[in-house]
Design a protein around this motif. Structure first.
Motif, PDB file in Angstrom:
ATOM      1  N   ASP A 106      -7.981  -6.477   3.469  1.00 34.13           N
ATOM      2  CA  ASP A 106      -7.069  -5.505   4.068  1.00 34.13           C
ATOM      3  C   ASP A 106      -6.309  -6.073   5.266  1.00 34.13           C
ATOM      4  O   ASP A 106      -6.377  -5.545   6.365  1.00 34.13           O
TER       5      ASP A 106
ATOM      6  N   SER B 273       3.605  -9.008   9.543  1.00 32.26           N
ATOM      7  CA  SER B 273       4.907  -9.423   9.031  1.00 32.26           C
ATOM      8  C   SER B 273       5.441 -10.567   9.876  1.00 32.26           C
ATOM      9  O   SER B 273       5.029 -10.755  11.024  1.00 32.26           O
TER      10      SER B 273
ATOM     11  N   SER C  54      -2.791  -7.047   7.149  1.00 33.96           N
ATOM     12  CA  SER C  54      -1.369  -6.721   7.188  1.00 33.96           C
ATOM     13  C   SER C  54      -0.708  -7.376   8.390  1.00 33.96           C
ATOM     14  O   SER C  54      -1.257  -7.351   9.489  1.00 33.96           O
TER      15      SER C  54
ATOM     16  N   ASP D 196       8.314  -7.689  -3.664  1.00 31.21           N
ATOM     17  CA  ASP D 196       6.887  -7.952  -3.806  1.00 31.21           C
ATOM     18  C   ASP D 196       6.677  -9.089  -4.799  1.00 31.21           C
ATOM     19  O   ASP D 196       6.895  -8.925  -5.999  1.00 31.21           O
TER      20      ASP D 196
ATOM     21  N   GLY E 213      -2.886  -4.644  -2.464  1.00 31.57           N
ATOM     22  CA  GLY E 213      -1.891  -4.865  -1.427  1.00 31.57           C
ATOM     23  C   GLY E 213      -0.691  -5.616  -1.958  1.00 31.57           C
ATOM     24  O   GLY E 213      -0.530  -5.783  -3.172  1.00 31.57           O
ATOM     25  N   ARG E 214       0.185  -6.060  -1.038  1.00 26.18           N
ATOM     26  CA  ARG E 214       1.344  -6.793  -1.515  1.00 26.18           C
ATOM     27  C   ARG E 214       1.788  -7.858  -0.526  1.00 26.18           C
ATOM     28  O   ARG E 214       1.482  -7.799   0.663  1.00 26.18           O
ATOM     29  N   VAL E 215       2.468  -8.857  -1.053  1.00 25.69           N
ATOM     30  CA  VAL E 215       3.109  -9.887  -0.246  1.00 25.69           C
ATOM     31  C   VAL E 215       4.581  -9.841  -0.608  1.00 25.69           C
ATOM     32  O   VAL E 215       4.942 -10.034  -1.772  1.00 25.69           O
TER      33      VAL E 215
ATOM     34  N   VAL F 206       6.425 -10.031   4.492  1.00 27.77           N
ATOM     35  CA  VAL F 206       5.540  -8.920   4.844  1.00 27.77           C
ATOM     36  C   VAL F 206       4.247  -9.051   4.046  1.00 27.77           C
ATOM     37  O   VAL F 206       4.276  -9.186   2.825  1.00 27.77           O
ATOM     38  N   ILE F 207       3.143  -9.028   4.743  1.00 25.14           N
ATOM     39  CA  ILE F 207       1.833  -8.994   4.076  1.00 25.14           C
ATOM     40  C   ILE F 207       1.267  -7.613   4.364  1.00 25.14           C
ATOM     41  O   ILE F 207       1.104  -7.232   5.524  1.00 25.14           O
ATOM     42  N   ASP F 208       1.006  -6.881   3.300  1.00 20.48           N
ATOM     43  CA  ASP F 208       0.648  -5.483   3.480  1.00 20.48           C
ATOM     44  C   ASP F 208      -0.684  -5.203   2.796  1.00 20.48           C
ATOM     45  O   ASP F 208      -0.787  -5.266   1.573  1.00 20.48           O
ATOM     46  N   SER F 209      -1.686  -4.898   3.581  1.00 15.25           N
ATOM     47  CA  SER F 209      -3.032  -4.558   3.087  1.00 15.25           C
ATOM     48  C   SER F 209      -3.524  -5.531   2.018  1.00 15.25           C
ATOM     49  O   SER F 209      -4.060  -5.129   0.991  1.00 15.25           O
ATOM     50  N   ALA F 210      -3.321  -6.799   2.259  1.00 13.97           N
ATOM     51  CA  ALA F 210      -3.703  -7.798   1.250  1.00 13.97           C
ATOM     52  C   ALA F 210      -5.217  -7.896   1.125  1.00 13.97           C
ATOM     53  O   ALA F 210      -5.933  -7.922   2.117  1.00 13.97           O
TER      54      ALA F 210
END
Lengths: 313, 315, 718
Positions: free
Chosen positions: C412, C416, C414, C457, C449-451, C385-389
């Motif tokens: 930003d 998955s 996102s 994470d 954000g997060r990966v 999941v890439i979230d608001s990276a």
């Protein structure tokens, strides 16, 4: 089978007829090993071979020569001074009555020893400083590089003369230390540049994605790859050190008598030449030029070799 | 561009400060007890201590360094106790001679080395190129003093074409006019410099020749002359500017050797004589001047490069 | 056919190296008429560029024409004196090179670079030459061209520099223009603009054009006739449509079959030509393609075929066992039902007995330790999941080098990725796709954000924890030379991941390495070799093998085939697909090449200037694009099909990529968008759903967005 159209048929043919079998990825071409490739490109360079030959000759000449060509290099004998070349003294004698050829052998020992030893010191220092600056970066890098800038701004000869002034009793060791500890600057810059460019290479990134530690990156990738630059630099370093030593000797800051190096032997040249004592000036000078030139030849060839290997394909 | 140059000035100043620190450290290395060095071995310990106190040598090290810097900022380079003269005036007396030797040999070597290196690159691997390379390699591998000795041996002693000693005139105009006397020292400096510069210029020109824009210039139908003069030369010279700046310390070292060899009264000989006479303030001041000259030279080279290279000028 | 401007007859060119002679071009003949474009296609090293340079007589050092004739409007060029040839170059024949960065003199204003050619060939004053230079610049699309005459090359973008080079080439209105890979270094949207410009100018000036390229898509759209070169020979020549529809040479057929098409069924395996082109210092005695040709017989290996005519005028080929028309694409078994690896058809199995075993029976799977762990239930979270990276780089400037701005390379983003799926990221250079790839494998640090891998994470992990996670996240690099340590043998390169992670004993490591090599189709002897001893495709196989050593779950492949030739490319693509099935891998494939991404991927994300502008399944994105950028990209990607290519004459995306330091307000694409309105500059468009899992950020989309209550209606309207 003149106009078959389907690739499927082609595939069938290929699997039926193993006679035309081909490895999926094609053959692996190229010469056997890297060092052999390197050796070949080194051998291709005629000057490199000549340079290596000259160096080997001078090592034998200076270190093995005295065992064959026995001369008195211990006690002076003014009565024998300035004999021109003859069967007894192949290159004549100098102002102290020493046999000049034997003197060149002894002086060459010191020159080669100091050249090698000081360039070893310079290389170790330079590699360490360059590697630390390149790896740590940031403030450490900035400070180290400014120190290098400062030292590079002041003429090396000035610094070495000043430092050497306090060693009234210069020996092979002390001269090597002085020359070595002030000639690491260029190698430090080289190694730093190499480290910086290696750090951004994909194979380092690949290693990092495996979770490689800093230690692993340094010892498995950075050092082996930076080694080429360092080795090339050593040969130039030797050439420069012998050159510098010759100048120091000439200016009277060389080895303490009775020790002698080639540069010391030239210090009275301007007095000998008007008197016609050419044999105490030219032979030793030619030896100096040949050795320095040989080091430069080898260095150039090694540099090309390293470049060629990295650039290939 | 302005921001770049101001940054460059800033870094130069830091390096000059570093040089002053280095010379300060060297002062202490070379003469740990300045009073003893000035007053001589016969002076009583009390007199030496009094002298040291009077000149501030009993202060803490940082205060001494600050004092040193303070004097330097006011143009005070120190005092030569051996010659009873301020170092600044000594330098002013000797500098013109050195400037003439160094300056004329640098100009000559640039005028020779750049065309030679480009010519060699264009005619790469021809007999002319290989001969020039061999000569340059030999000269480059020769200790400068031996080169001088060779020139003296042949041109002065054997053939008597030029004198073995530089002009002894103290005034600069007669010194410059005595071109025959100064021929050999200038030649010695020039030959060494040409050897180094032309090798570098050859490889820089080879790099430029391999560039696509040379191929495009030929594809335009330009004559080879136009390709070389309009497209190759300027691009090939740019790297030389930096190299010349960087080679200043080596040139100054060469000056020392040549002035010693040809007995020419300049800063190099002054340095050498002062060192022999233990006239340390002069030695240190000359070292400092040499360092500053290098920094300034590098800066000038950078400015020249900025002006000459549109990629830096307009960015 | 019109009067030939250029006739090349039996041209042979050699290049003398220090130890050997490269027979670069052998017995090549062709002609080009007025207003005609002849495409010269082939893979790298086939002699196509040398042919172009032979006509200019600008061969590299050691190169010389050994025999043959080149006639320009009836005038023989080979025999001309160099002085006479100089007045032909730039005047009657002009050339455009590939790399516009290095082809323009960096220290000369562009005005002079154009005018010096005019002054060389026309007797005009300096002023008049500059005026004509300005005219040439306007011709290639520079508004207010006279104001830019004093600018230097580095002040222009890549596409603009290519236009300048064309302006130089056309300033003397040559009879023949040789364009050597004129658009290879450019992004697809710019490529379309430049090719359109060339076409337009050709018609206006009535020149003949020799278009040298490796890209079958480019020749399909732009050439009237095509010469296919292989190993220094023309193997087939025909009018464009005829060549693509009714080719007779097996190489032409195989080359075209090995290119993934946008319309390609993903289940189909790509055809691939085994092996690599011959070394032209010692070319094989018979047909040069014979060693790689499945139809080759003893005759092919002994006797070289010459070009022979067909019933179609101008269609010639050199083959003893010709084919007729394009290859049918093979459908591989459905990956879902796949128990054993796909049969090795049509390319032969890897070398040696192990290779044959690998093809016939289940692949030698490595100790399944990691696999067992991977099989644990994931509580319903996607694998990746890439979230608001966000990844931003500082832009430093001024005296103190203070940070004056930040470039958001990834802004930003996102999405998955599910287990076993391939997610493709496309976009032009500078869109942030490579940075995103590095963020995923932890080579770059997130700024926000997060990966997350399996719900964890990874950016929050300690160095030690991250190390074990790295086993599951591996990367395949674009440049097969730079990604392998030149001082390590292949054995050490493949062992390195296991050593770093402390996996296995020396013996088990060796077994894994041997298995891997046979899986990627390399002989076991490769272990002892150094990277430089391999070809590009082989090195890329080593890179893939290394990425697989640790049995990862996710492999990020950054432009995995961009550096490779077409025939090698399909080998690697097939291999990637096969290994994905065998090892149930999840891929994130990053590429600028839409066809490659489409061929490999299940779902696709389109990036523009650091933003993800559209994401969805392959079919959604390619068949029903919502964002104007996506639609434009699809329209500009050259396809190896003359009917498709000739039908799209309009430039789909205008202008060039804006500066990422100061991106446009609102929607970043608005400056180049055909549908942009005021709203686009004021508001950044939000991501909206258009179909299940099909999202895009556009104010004026090409389809109506899905209303939560009205899903059925939406689907029907598509």
């Amino acid at each position: 089978m003149t106009v078959s159209s389907s690739v499927g048929e082609l595939a069938d043919e290929a699997s039926i007829d193993p006679g035309v079998f081909l490895p999926d990825a094609g053959e692996v071409q190229g010469p056997k090993a890297t060092w052999r490739l390197a050796a070949r490109s080194f051998r291709d360079n005629r000057l490199a071979v000549v340079g290596t030959g000259i160096l080997v000759f001078f090592f034998l000449f200076c270190f093995v020569g005295p065992l064959i060509y026995h001369t008195n290099q211990i006690s002076t004998n003014i009565a024998n001074a300035y004999y021109p070349p003859s069967a007894k003294h192949l290159l004549g004698t100098d102002g102290n009555g020493f046999d000049e050829l034997g003197r060149i052998m002894v002086g060459g020992q010191a020159a080669l020893e100091i050249g090698l030893f000081s360039s070893f010191i310079a290389t170790v220092l330079g590699t360490l400083v360059g590697a630390v600056a390149g790896l740590l970066g940031g403030v450490v890098d900035a400070i180290l590089m400014r120190i290098v800038d400062v030292l590079l701004s002041v003429p090396l000869l000035f610094v070495i003369l000043i430092i050497g002034d306090r060693f009234s009793n210069a020996t092979v060791l002390s001269l090597s230390l002085i020359i070595g500890s002030f000639s690491w600057l260029v190698s430090a810059r080289l190694v730093r540049g190499e480290v910086l460019s290696l750090r951004e290479r994909d194979f380092i990134f690949a290693s990092r994605t495996m979770g490689a530690s800093r230690h692993h990156l340094i010892y498995k990738h950075l050092i082996p790859n930076a080694l080429g630059v360092v080795i090339v630099n050593i040969t130039f370093q030797v050439a420069d050190a012998i050159n510098l030593l010759a100048i120091l000797g000439f200016l009277g800051y060389g080895l303490q008598y009775p020790q002698v190096s080639w540069g010391d032997m030239l210090s009275g040249a301007l007095n000998y030449l008007p008197d016609g004592y050419w044999w105490v000036v030219y032979p030793v000078g030619i030896c100096l030029v040949l050795v320095v030139m040989a080091c430069n030849f080898v260095g150039d060839a090694l540099r090309d070799t390293v470049d060629v290997r990295l650039r290939r394909r | 561009m302005t921001a770049y140059l101001i940054r460059r000035v800033f870094i130069s100043l830091i390096v000059i400060l570093g040089i002053s620190l280095l010379t300060f450290v060297m002062t202490h290395w070379i003469a740990p007890n300045p009073g003893r060095a000035v007053l001589g071995l016969k002076a009583s310990p009390a007199a030496v201590a009094a002298w040291n106190r009077a000149h501030g040598y009993d202060n803490p090290v940082w205060a001494q360094y600050w004092g040193y810097l303070w004097k330097l900022l006011h143009g005070n380079l120190g005092y030569s106790y051996k010659l009873n003269q301020s170092v600044a005036s000594l330098i002013a007396e000797n500098a013109p001679h050195s400037l003439w030797l160094s300056g004329s040999s640098v100009v000559l070597s640039i005028l020779i080395a750049i065309p030679l290196g480009i010519f060699q690159a264009v005619k790469r691997n021809s007999v002319a190129d290989q001969t020039a390379t061999a000569v340059a390699f030999t000269a480059y591998s020769m200790p400068q003093n031996f080169l001088g000795i060779l020139l003296i041996g042949w041109l002065a002693i054997t053939w008597h074409i030029f004198p073995a000693e530089a002009s002894q005139s103290e005034k600069i105009i007669p010194y410059i006019l005595a071109w025959r006397a100064n021929f050999l020292p200038i030649a010695t400096l020039t030959i060494t410099a040409v050897a180094g510069y032309s090798r570098y210029q050859r490889s820089a020109a080879l790099d430029s020749l391999a560039q696509e824009y040379i191929r495009l210039a030929r594809a335009k139908g330009l004559t080879e002359r136009a390709v070389l003069f309009r497209h190759l030369t300027r691009n090939a010279i740019l790297p030389m500017v930096t190299l010349i700046g960087l080679s200043i310390p080596v040139l100054l070292g060469g000056n020392l050797i040549v002035e010693d060899l040809f007995n020419s009264h300049g800063l190099g000989l002054l340095f050498f004589n002062s060192l022999s006479n233990e006239d340390f303030p002069t030695v240190i001041a000359l070292t400092l001047i040499a360092g500053i000259a290098t920094v300034v030279g590098n800066f000038v080279a950078d400015v020249a490069l900025t002006v000459a290279d549109p990629r830096i000028r307009i960015s | 056919m019109s009067v030939p401007i250029l006739e090349v007859e039996s041209l042979s060119t050699e290049i003398q190296l220090s130890r050997s002679v490269v027979h670069a071009v052998g017995d090549v003949s062709f002609s080009i008429g007025e207003g005609e474009t002849l495409g010269l296609v082939g893979e790298s090293g086939c002699g196509k560029s040398i042919t172009g340079l032979s006509i200019m007589r600008l061969l590299p050092n050691g190169g010389h024409i050994t025999s043959g004739a080149i006639r320009l409007a009836g005038r023989e060029l080979v025999k001309l004196k160099e002085r006479e040839m100089r007045s032909v170059r730039g005047n009657e024949v002009a050339m455009v090179f590939q790399d516009s960065m290095t082809s323009l003199n960096p220290t000369m204003p562009i005005g002079r670079q154009i005018s010096e050619q005019i002054r060389r060939h026309r007797s005009v004053t300096k002023k008049e030459a500059l005026r004509q230079a300005a005219d040439s610049l306007s011709l290639v699309g520079f508004p207010r061209s006279d104001e830019r005459l004093g600018d230097y090359p580095h002040q222009f973008s890549g596409g603009q520099r290519q236009r300048i080079m064309i302006a130089i080439a056309l300033s003397c209105e040559p009879k023949l223009l040789i364009a050597d890979e004129p658009t290879t270094a450019l992004d697809v949207t710019i490529q379309a603009q430049i090719l359109g410009l060339l076409d337009d100018l050709k018609e206006r000036l009535g020149m003949a054009v020799l278009l040298v390229t490796h890209d079958m898509g480019v020749v399909a759209g732009r050439a009237d006739r095509v010469n296919v070169m292989y190993a220094g020979r023309i193997v087939e020549t025909a009018p464009t449509v005829e060549l693509f529809r009714h080719m007779h040479h097996p190489y032409t057929q195989a080359l075209l079959a090995s290119i993934p098409l946008l319309s390609q069924d993903r289940a189909e395996r790509l055809f691939s030509i085994p092996g690599i082109p011959p070394d032209l210092t010692t070319p094989p005695p018979g047909c040069r393609f014979a060693p790689r040709c499945s139809r080759a017989t003893d005759r092919c290996r002994e006797e070289e075929p010459t070009l022979q005519p067909t019933e179609v005028d101008g269609h010639l080929f050199a083959c003893w066992h010709p084919v007729d028309g394009p290859a049918a694409r093979i459908v591989a078994p459905d990956p879902g039902k796949l128990a054993t690896p796909a049969p090795e058809a049509p390319s032969a199995p890897p070398a040696g007995s192990e290779g044959a075993a690998a093809a016939g029976s289940p692949a030698p799977v490595r100790p399944p330790a990691a696999r067992v762990a991977a099989a644990e239930p994931d509580q319903g979270v996607p694998l990746l999941v890439i979230d608001s990276a966000v990844r931003a780089y500082p832009v430093k400037s001024g005296i103190l080098q203070r940070t004056v701005a930040t470039v958001k390379a990834v802004s930003d983003v996102s999405f998955s990725v599910e287990r076993g799926e391939t997610f493709g990221l496309v976009g032009e250079s500078g869109c942030g796709k490579t940075t995103l790839g590095k963020l995923i494998v932890g080579l770059e640090k997130l700024d926000a954000g997060r990966v997350a891998l399996r719900g964890t994470d990874i950016s929050k992990l300690s160095a030690r924890e991250l190390r074990s996670f790295r086993r599951d996240l591996q990367m395949m690099f674009q440049d097969p030379i730079a990604s392998l340590d030149p001082r390590m043998r292949v054995g050490a390169i493949l062992r390195e991941p296991m050593r770093v992670q402390g996996v296995g004993t020396a013996a088990s490591q060796r077994a894994v390495i041997t298995d891997l090599l046979s899986e990627v189709g390399l002989p076991a002897t490769a272990i002892e070799r150094f990277p430089h001893e391999f070809s590009g495709g082989q090195r890329q196989r080593i890179g893939l093998a290394r990425a697989l050593t640790l049995n990862p779950q996710v492999v990020v492949a950054d432009e995995p085939v961009s550096a490779l030739d077409v025939s090698i490319r399909s080998q690697v693509l097939n291999l990637m697909k096969r290994l994905q099935q065998v090892h149930s891998l999840t891929y994130v494939v990053i590429s600028h090449d839409l066809a490659v991404v489409k061929y490999l991927s299940d779902r696709i994300g389109v990036m523009y200037l650091g933003k993800l502008v559209e994401v969805g399944s392959v079919d959604d994105v390619y068949r029903r694009p919502v964002h104007h950028y996506t639609a434009g990209l699809i329209a500009t990607a050259p396809e190896p099909d003359p009917t498709i290519e000739k039908s799209k004459r309009k430039v789909a995306i205008k202008g060039e990529l804006p500066s990422p330091i100061n991106p446009p307000s609102g929607c970043r694409f608005r400056t180049r968008c055909p549908a942009a309105q005021e709203l686009c500059a004021e508001q950044e468009p939000p991501m909206r759903a258009f179909h299940d899992g099909h999202l895009a950020a556009c104010h004026f989309p090409l389809q109506e967005p899905m209303r939560p209550a009205d899903k059925e209606a939406q689907t029907a309207s598509v």
